[in-house]
Design an enzyme around this catalytic site. Structure first.
Site, PDB file in Angstrom:
ATOM      1  N   HIS A   1      44.083  34.234  33.383  1.00 21.88           N
ATOM      2  CA  HIS A   1      43.585  35.578  33.680  1.00 21.88           C
ATOM      3  C   HIS A   1      43.574  35.800  35.185  1.00 21.88           C
ATOM      4  O   HIS A   1      43.377  34.868  35.965  1.00 21.88           O
ATOM      5  CB  HIS A   1      42.190  35.817  33.087  1.00 21.88           C
TER       6      HIS A   1
ATOM      7  N   LEU B   1      36.486  42.427  40.155  1.00 14.23           N
ATOM      8  CA  LEU B   1      35.716  41.191  40.305  1.00 14.23           C
ATOM      9  C   LEU B   1      36.665  40.069  39.906  1.00 14.23           C
ATOM     10  O   LEU B   1      36.416  39.327  38.966  1.00 14.23           O
ATOM     11  CB  LEU B   1      34.482  41.246  39.394  1.00 14.23           C
ATOM     12  N   ASP B   2      37.818  40.016  40.601  1.00 13.16           N
ATOM     13  CA  ASP B   2      38.965  39.287  40.083  1.00 13.16           C
ATOM     14  C   ASP B   2      38.974  37.800  40.404  1.00 13.16           C
ATOM     15  O   ASP B   2      39.864  37.291  41.074  1.00 13.16           O
ATOM     16  CB  ASP B   2      40.274  39.949  40.521  1.00 13.16           C
ATOM     17  N   THR B   3      37.979  37.101  39.912  1.00  8.03           N
ATOM     18  CA  THR B   3      38.060  35.649  39.799  1.00  8.03           C
ATOM     19  C   THR B   3      39.276  35.330  38.932  1.00  8.03           C
ATOM     20  O   THR B   3      39.555  36.040  37.975  1.00  8.03           O
ATOM     21  CB  THR B   3      36.788  35.119  39.109  1.00  8.03           C
ATOM     22  N   VAL B   4      40.001  34.264  39.233  1.00  8.44           N
ATOM     23  CA  VAL B   4      41.155  33.884  38.415  1.00  8.44           C
ATOM     24  C   VAL B   4      40.844  32.600  37.656  1.00  8.44           C
ATOM     25  O   VAL B   4      39.982  31.814  38.062  1.00  8.44           O
ATOM     26  CB  VAL B   4      42.427  33.699  39.271  1.00  8.44           C
TER      27      VAL B   4
END
Length: 420
Positions: free
Chosen positions: A47, A232-235
């Site tokens: 993700h 809130l783009d934590t991968v």
């Protein structure tokens, strides 16, 4: 497992809480038969964050997810461990300037990058993490190295090896173990710098002038969508290898304008990721990676909660109930107006192969799902047999309220696996 369809129908799933409304979305079942020949098998789900993903940048988000899947599958086909494959996927995600991890991460109040990352091995249950780390291009590489060093046993004089390091100590440990450092300026992109300056101006204005709250809130929301600064783009990624071992990892630059030294869910045990092989009390191997508002994910220990819930017979229903009851309606978040987060989950189990009477092979049934309460979430997935990865930006249906609604999608993959 047959899952229902209805992506844009607007038909609602029954809510388990007055605070939560669940949106029913498409769930596609994928059947992949993978022969075990020279190349090893496996499956990866990645993700690029839960938040808001503008249509203008959809292509970039999908492209980086596709590359991350390909890197992980290349490792799996070569016989690498699940932890090596999941780390390879995260490195690719961190290297993209479009994600809030590694290069291009959000800047803190002082205009500096501080990253969090963690990784967990489902076979050994070992864990490695770093928090508020600066000067290292790929934070997940340090977390991975901590995990590997921890598996070697005690240090000299019987000392316990660390599994979680932060700040300057994490940086020094990384350099001492051969992980190259990089000037902080090389990790800042023109996009992240522009976002910092824009957000800094908003903060200074809010601190100087008392203004109408509703008007300010609308202006912030509009700007966030136009500039994609609302993500809130934590991968993260979850992997299962040809032996059925699972691993999970997560990496994040944290919230924009965070206080220096702040550590989010991406570095914390049970909050950012979780991986656990099947055992005496676990009929399924599970792997989870989370994204969203770190404080919300920390206070609910969401990764571990999802993993435990996936031991139920119906994975789809179990995940939905967890997102509703353990996240949106959690008593630990009762004071929050909206609860923002997303998860990718994978669970696997062995079953007899109907197409092969050989006694040394079994089918590895892999169920994979993603769920989010944010406006959108970008994912990609691929098996070792697939020629290319599939990518998708999942969105809440029209009318659904972010922070109060749940979207859930996923599928099934069948892999042939050697019997241990």
């Amino acid at each position: 497992m047959i899952m229902e369809k209805g992506m844009n129908s607007g038909e609602g799933l029954p809510s388990r809480s007055s605070q939560a409304s669940a949106a029913k979305v498409t769930v596609k079942e994928l059947e992949t038969q993978q022969p075990c020949k020279e190349k090893r098998g496996g499956f990866v789900l990645v993700h690029a964050g839960a938040g808001y993903h503008s249509e203008s940048k959809a292509k970039e988000y999908k492209h980086v997810c596709k590359r991350a899947c390909q890197k992980a599958i290349e490792k799996l086909q070569a016989g690498a461990l699940a932890t090596d494959a999941v780390a390879a996927a995260l490195v690719e995600l961190e290297d993209s300037p479009f994600t809030n991890a590694g290069i291009g991460s959000n800047l803190n109040l002082l205009g500096e990058i501080e990253c969090d990352a963690s990784i967990m091995d489902g076979k050994s249950l070992n864990f490695g993490a770093v928090g508020a780390l600066s000067g290292i291009k790929n934070p997940v590489s340090v977390a991975h190295r901590l995990l590997c060093e921890g598996q070697k046993g005690k240090l000299s004089a019987g000392r316990i090896p660390p599994c979680f390091l932060v700040g300057e100590g994490a940086y020094r440990w990384a350099v001492d173990h051969g992980i190259p450092s990089c000037p902080p300026s090389t990790m800042t992109t023109r996009f992240s710098l522009a976002a910092f300056k824009r957000n800094k101006r908003k903060l200074e204005l809010a601190e100087r002038v008392e203004t109408d709250f509703i008007q300010l809130k609308r202006r912030r929301q509009s700007s966030a969508k136009e500039n994609d600064s609302g993500t809130l783009d934590t991968v993260g990624a979850v992997v299962v290898d040809h032996e059925g071992n699972v691993a999970a990892a997560v990496s994040s630059g944290g919230l924009a304008l965070k206080h220096p030294g702040r550590v989010g869910q991406a570095a914390l045990y049970g909050c950012g990721c979780w991986a656990e092989n099947t055992g005496a009390q676990n009929p399924y191997s599970t792997a989870v990676s989370t994204s969203g508002c770190g404080e919300h994910l920390v206070r609910t220990i969401l990764a571990r909660e999802c993993s435990h819930a996936l031991q139920a017979e119906d994975a789809h229903q179990a995940l939905l109930e967890t997102m509703q009851n353990k996240f949106i309606s959690s008593p630990f978040l009762a004071c929050e107006d909206g609860v923002l987060g997303g998860v990718i989950v994978l669970r696997s189990c062995r079953c007899s192969s109907e197409s092969d009477s050989s006694q040394d092979k079994q089918t590895l049934l892999v169920e994979f799902l993603w769920s989010h309460t944010t406006e959108s979430m970008c994912v990609g997935y691929m098996s070792a047999q697939d020629g290319k990865a599939k990518t998708h930006i999942s969105r809440l249906p029209p009318g659904a309220v972010a922070g109060q609604s749940v979207a859930i999608e996923g599928g099934v993959c069948r892999l042939e696996s050697p019997v241990n």
